[in-house]
Design a protein around this motif. Structure first.
Motif, PDB file in Angstrom:
ATOM      1  N   LEU A   1       0.799  -1.112   0.050  1.00 22.39           N
ATOM      2  CA  LEU A   1       0.052   0.100  -0.038  1.00 22.39           C
ATOM      3  C   LEU A   1       0.947   1.294  -0.117  1.00 22.39           C
ATOM      4  CD1 LEU A   1      -2.868   1.450   0.326  1.00 22.39           C
ATOM      5  CD2 LEU A   1      -2.369   1.280   2.626  1.00 22.39           C
ATOM      6  N   ASN A   2       1.881   1.284   0.813  1.00 20.59           N
ATOM      7  CA  ASN A   2       2.715   2.397   0.808  1.00 20.59           C
ATOM      8  C   ASN A   2       3.487   2.605  -0.364  1.00 20.59           C
ATOM      9  OD1 ASN A   2       3.135   3.859   3.902  1.00 20.59           O
ATOM     10  ND2 ASN A   2       2.730   1.722   4.127  1.00 20.59           N
ATOM     11  N   GLU A   3       3.984   1.569  -1.007  1.00 18.16           N
ATOM     12  CA  GLU A   3       4.733   1.635  -2.207  1.00 18.16           C
ATOM     13  C   GLU A   3       3.564   2.421  -3.453  1.00 18.16           C
ATOM     14  OE1 GLU A   3       7.458  -2.243  -1.892  1.00 18.16           O
ATOM     15  OE2 GLU A   3       5.731  -2.290  -2.976  1.00 18.16           O
ATOM     16  N   THR A   4       2.496   1.876  -3.511  1.00 15.09           N
ATOM     17  CA  THR A   4       1.474   2.434  -4.466  1.00 15.09           C
ATOM     18  C   THR A   4       1.265   3.659  -4.036  1.00 15.09           C
ATOM     19  OG1 THR A   4       0.401   0.141  -4.470  1.00 15.09           O
ATOM     20  CG2 THR A   4      -0.811   1.962  -5.139  1.00 15.09           C
ATOM     21  N   VAL A   5       1.009   4.188  -2.865  1.00 15.30           N
ATOM     22  CA  VAL A   5       0.776   5.560  -2.390  1.00 15.30           C
ATOM     23  C   VAL A   5       1.867   6.487  -2.903  1.00 15.30           C
ATOM     24  CG1 VAL A   5       0.376   7.117  -0.760  1.00 15.30           C
ATOM     25  CG2 VAL A   5      -1.030   5.123  -0.627  1.00 15.30           C
ATOM     26  N   LEU A   6       3.109   6.076  -2.750  1.00 11.19           N
ATOM     27  CA  LEU A   6       4.293   6.598  -2.960  1.00 11.19           C
ATOM     28  C   LEU A   6       4.449   6.943  -4.513  1.00 11.19           C
ATOM     29  CD1 LEU A   6       7.258   7.906  -2.277  1.00 11.19           C
ATOM     30  CD2 LEU A   6       8.227   5.580  -2.466  1.00 11.19           C
ATOM     31  N   GLU A   7       4.130   5.998  -5.294  1.00  7.89           N
ATOM     32  CA  GLU A   7       4.221   5.979  -6.728  1.00  7.89           C
ATOM     33  C   GLU A   7       3.269   6.958  -7.249  1.00  7.89           C
ATOM     34  OE1 GLU A   7       3.845   3.103 -10.648  1.00  7.89           O
ATOM     35  OE2 GLU A   7       4.089   2.170  -8.686  1.00  7.89           O
ATOM     36  N   LEU A   8       1.860   6.679  -6.541  1.00  7.19           N
ATOM     37  CA  LEU A   8       0.893   7.827  -7.085  1.00  7.19           C
ATOM     38  C   LEU A   8       1.353   9.422  -6.902  1.00  7.19           C
ATOM     39  CD1 LEU A   8      -2.342   5.849  -5.972  1.00  7.19           C
ATOM     40  CD2 LEU A   8      -1.611   6.363  -8.322  1.00  7.19           C
ATOM     41  N   THR A   9       1.788   9.583  -5.536  1.00  9.29           N
ATOM     42  CA  THR A   9       2.168  10.893  -5.125  1.00  9.29           C
ATOM     43  C   THR A   9       3.353  11.498  -5.857  1.00  9.29           C
ATOM     44  OG1 THR A   9       1.625  10.249  -2.827  1.00  9.29           O
ATOM     45  CG2 THR A   9       2.962  12.182  -2.865  1.00  9.29           C
ATOM     46  N   GLN A  10       4.457  10.451  -6.317  1.00  9.48           N
ATOM     47  CA  GLN A  10       5.609  10.991  -7.060  1.00  9.48           C
ATOM     48  C   GLN A  10       4.838  11.376  -8.661  1.00  9.48           C
ATOM     49  OE1 GLN A  10       9.702   9.237  -5.699  1.00  9.48           O
ATOM     50  NE2 GLN A  10       8.144   7.539  -6.600  1.00  9.48           N
ATOM     51  N   THR A  11       4.050  10.908  -9.089  1.00 14.63           N
ATOM     52  CA  THR A  11       3.653  10.759 -10.451  1.00 14.63           C
ATOM     53  C   THR A  11       2.846  12.010 -10.269  1.00 14.63           C
ATOM     54  OG1 THR A  11       3.446   8.577 -10.859  1.00 14.63           O
ATOM     55  CG2 THR A  11       2.084  10.198 -12.213  1.00 14.63           C
ATOM     56  N   ALA A  12       1.895  12.470  -9.507  1.00 18.00           N
ATOM     57  CA  ALA A  12       1.270  13.438  -9.288  1.00 18.00           C
ATOM     58  C   ALA A  12       2.007  14.766  -9.245  1.00 18.00           C
ATOM     59  CB  ALA A  12       0.191  13.460  -8.033  1.00 18.00           C
ATOM     60  N   LEU A  13       3.026  14.408  -8.272  1.00 15.33           N
ATOM     61  CA  LEU A  13       4.156  15.680  -8.100  1.00 15.33           C
ATOM     62  C   LEU A  13       4.882  16.146  -9.303  1.00 15.33           C
ATOM     63  CD1 LEU A  13       5.442  17.502  -5.735  1.00 15.33           C
ATOM     64  CD2 LEU A  13       6.659  15.912  -5.218  1.00 15.33           C
ATOM     65  N   TRP A  14       5.157  15.210 -10.077  1.00 18.58           N
ATOM     66  CA  TRP A  14       5.899  15.158 -11.157  1.00 18.58           C
ATOM     67  C   TRP A  14       5.216  16.352 -12.250  1.00 18.58           C
ATOM     68  CZ3 TRP A  14      10.800  14.354 -11.552  1.00 18.58           C
ATOM     69  CH2 TRP A  14      11.511  14.566 -12.790  1.00 18.58           C
ATOM     70  N   TRP A  15       3.859  16.126 -12.038  1.00 20.50           N
ATOM     71  CA  TRP A  15       3.024  16.927 -13.018  1.00 20.50           C
ATOM     72  C   TRP A  15       3.177  18.410 -12.204  1.00 20.50           C
ATOM     73  CZ3 TRP A  15      -2.095  13.567 -12.263  1.00 20.50           C
ATOM     74  CH2 TRP A  15      -1.866  12.584 -13.219  1.00 20.50           C
ATOM     75  N   VAL A  16       3.210  18.492 -11.009  1.00 20.67           N
ATOM     76  CA  VAL A  16       3.664  20.003 -10.360  1.00 20.67           C
ATOM     77  C   VAL A  16       4.794  20.461 -10.955  1.00 20.67           C
ATOM     78  CG1 VAL A  16       3.782  21.359  -8.386  1.00 20.67           C
ATOM     79  CG2 VAL A  16       2.062  19.499  -8.668  1.00 20.67           C
ATOM     80  N   ILE A  17       6.140  19.596 -10.828  1.00 17.18           N
ATOM     81  CA  ILE A  17       7.398  19.858 -11.188  1.00 17.18           C
ATOM     82  C   ILE A  17       7.238  20.318 -12.513  1.00 17.18           C
ATOM     83  CG2 ILE A  17       9.423  19.060 -11.580  1.00 17.18           C
ATOM     84  CD1 ILE A  17       9.186  17.136  -9.098  1.00 17.18           C
ATOM     85  N   ARG A  18       6.492  19.958 -13.630  1.00 17.56           N
ATOM     86  CA  ARG A  18       6.427  20.462 -14.761  1.00 17.56           C
ATOM     87  C   ARG A  18       5.987  21.679 -14.890  1.00 17.56           C
ATOM     88  NH1 ARG A  18       9.375  18.073 -18.607  1.00 17.56           N
ATOM     89  NH2 ARG A  18       8.080  19.221 -19.952  1.00 17.56           N
ATOM     90  N   LEU A  19       5.372  22.356 -14.026  1.00 20.67           N
ATOM     91  CA  LEU A  19       4.988  23.676 -13.932  1.00 20.67           C
ATOM     92  C   LEU A  19       5.971  24.636 -13.250  1.00 20.67           C
ATOM     93  CD1 LEU A  19       1.373  23.406 -12.437  1.00 20.67           C
ATOM     94  CD2 LEU A  19       1.930  23.755 -14.964  1.00 20.67           C
TER      95      LEU A  19
END
Length: 447
Positions: A187-205
């Motif tokens: 569960l933690n691995e999945t949440v981490l992956e989801l968070t990093q993916t969403a944060l990556w969209w923010v980083i693109r900004l």
């Protein structure tokens, strides 16, 4: 019959932006932000200044939104996966040792610059009406504040130090329970992956965020702000530059036997993002990606980089507090002796976790001032200039968070020298770093 699309038609503006190297986008945002900020201030265009402030504030809020789940899951997964790392205890110990060594070097440089330049003398700053911060860092607060009284409050108030404590406990418990805790780890691995993916969209900004943050600072403060703080500002930038480009280069060359230019070529995306975002935790996914791209084994990087992002602060917790303490002491006419300077070094090395990777270093500064018995009202003198200083401090923090794992891996003979010597490719075009899964296998990250 409709005509076939013209293959020679020029690409759209959005397509051209996407093809532009990310660092060029960042620089363009920086230059445009300075220009718009200066225009807003010179022509007194209030709506433009408000717009720039809103853009910058929104970008920082998006980064901070990801902090609680990112820190918690990253630390849980990294601690739990230490069981897959050979000689994990030795690696953890050596990582901590190099954190301490580099922090001592950084604080020594900060103290040396402060003693040479006397940044607080002749500033003629008025201290009337200044108030101490509503909350200040003390050793009692620091030590007792590590353990949360309410788990929910730790996350809602974004107390990173308490989140780290909870994550370490959970990670250790997962190791203890073994297969029984496999679903929790997954569960933690999945949440981490989801968070990093969403944060990556923010980083693109980031280019847009850069425009807003820089533009807001120029529009609000202008260049006149720098005059009474000129020496302190120069000291912070020179000190950070010495650590970033000289100390780290010498360590890579003579301790790790590595070419420093390859490090900066590979790590530059994380350093530049840290400079504009002013958040070590917000830069964490990029820091980890550049560290692995430079040859650090994934299992070890997944522990060292998140741990460093919350505790390894050469800029915010070593160089800056030492210079700021000297500055405040000189403004208030307080003499500092040899014992005080040694105390500053001790606070900087031991208390660096108090900065917790968030924008700003006020907690660390109040901890240093209170330990030395200096007026906490002095923090008010530095609040206006803090955003300008924080950019280079955070860039130094992040560089150190990448340098130490590389040094440790090099000395342990686990560094991939081929990858280190050839850090090529567009980092922002690659897929996010995979999250280490159970048994040491890799879980592909979302694109």
């Amino acid at each position: 019959m409709s005509a076939a699309p013209d293959a020679t038609a020029s690409p759209s503006l959005l397509a051209r932006v996407r093809k532009t190297p990310f660092w060029v986008q960042i620089v363009a945002g920086l230059v445009l932000g300075v220009a718009l900020g200066y225009l807003a201030r010179a022509a007194d265009i209030s709506w433009l200044a408000t717009t720039l402030e809103t853009i910058g504030k929104t970008f920082v809020q998006l980064l901070k939104l990801a902090v609680p789940p990112l820190v918690f899951t990253a630390i849980v997964v990294s601690v739990a996966n230490l069981r897959n790392v050979t000689n994990a205890a030795r690696l953890a110990g050596r990582t901590l040792l190099w954190f301490l060594i580099t922090s001592l070097i950084a604080v020594a440089i900060g103290l040396g610059l402060g003693l040479l330049t006397n940044p607080g003398q002749g500033t003629e700053l008025s201290t009337e009406g200044l108030k101490a911060p509503k909350s200040s860092g003390t050793w009692v607060d620091f030590l007792t504040g590590i353990i949360p009284t309410n788990i929910v409050t730790s996350f809602t108030e974004v107390n990173v130090l308490q989140i780290v404590f909870l994550a370490v406990v959970v990670g250790a418990a997962i190791i203890k329970l073994g297969d029984k805790a496999a679903p929790v780890l997954k569960l933690n691995e999945t949440v981490l992956e989801l968070t990093q993916t969403a944060l990556w969209w923010v980083i693109r900004l980031s280019p847009l965020g850069t425009l807003g943050l820089i533009g807001k600072s120029v529009a609000k403060y202008g260049w006149d702000l720098l005059e009474p703080f000129a020496t302190l500002t120069a000291d912070v930038y020179v000190g950070c530059a010495l650590v970033l480009f000289v100390v780290y280069s010498l360590l890579l060359k003579f301790v790790g036997g590595l070419n420093p230019l390859n490090f900066f070529k590979g790590a530059w995306p994380a350093i530049q993002l840290a400079f504009v975002s002013r958040s070590s935790v917000g830069t964490l996914p990029v820091t980890r990606r550049v560290t692995e791209r430079l040859g650090v084994p994934s299992d070890y990087a997944s522990f060292a980089v998140p741990f460093g992002a919350t505790t390894k602060m050469d800029g915010c917790a070593a160089i800056y507090p030492s210079l700021a303490a000297i500055f405040v002491a000189q403004v208030y006419g307080v003499h500092l002796g040899i014992g005080d300077y040694l105390l500053i070094a001790f606070v900087s090395v031991i208390g660096s976790a108090a900065t917790a990777g968030l924008t700003g270093a006020i907690v660390m500064l109040t901890l240093t001032l209170s330990t030395l018995g200096l007026p906490l009202e002095g923090v008010g003198l530095l609040l206006a200039i803090d955003p300008i200083l924080d950019m280079v401090r955070t860039a130094t923090n992040v560089a150190g968070q990448a340098v130490v794992p590389i040094l440790v891996a090099a000395r342990e003979k686990t560094l991939d020298l081929v990858a280190y010597n050839n850090p090529t490719g567009d980092l922002y075009a690659e897929a996010p770093v995979p999250v280490p899964a159970q048994g040491g296998e890799k879980v592909p990250a979302a694109a």
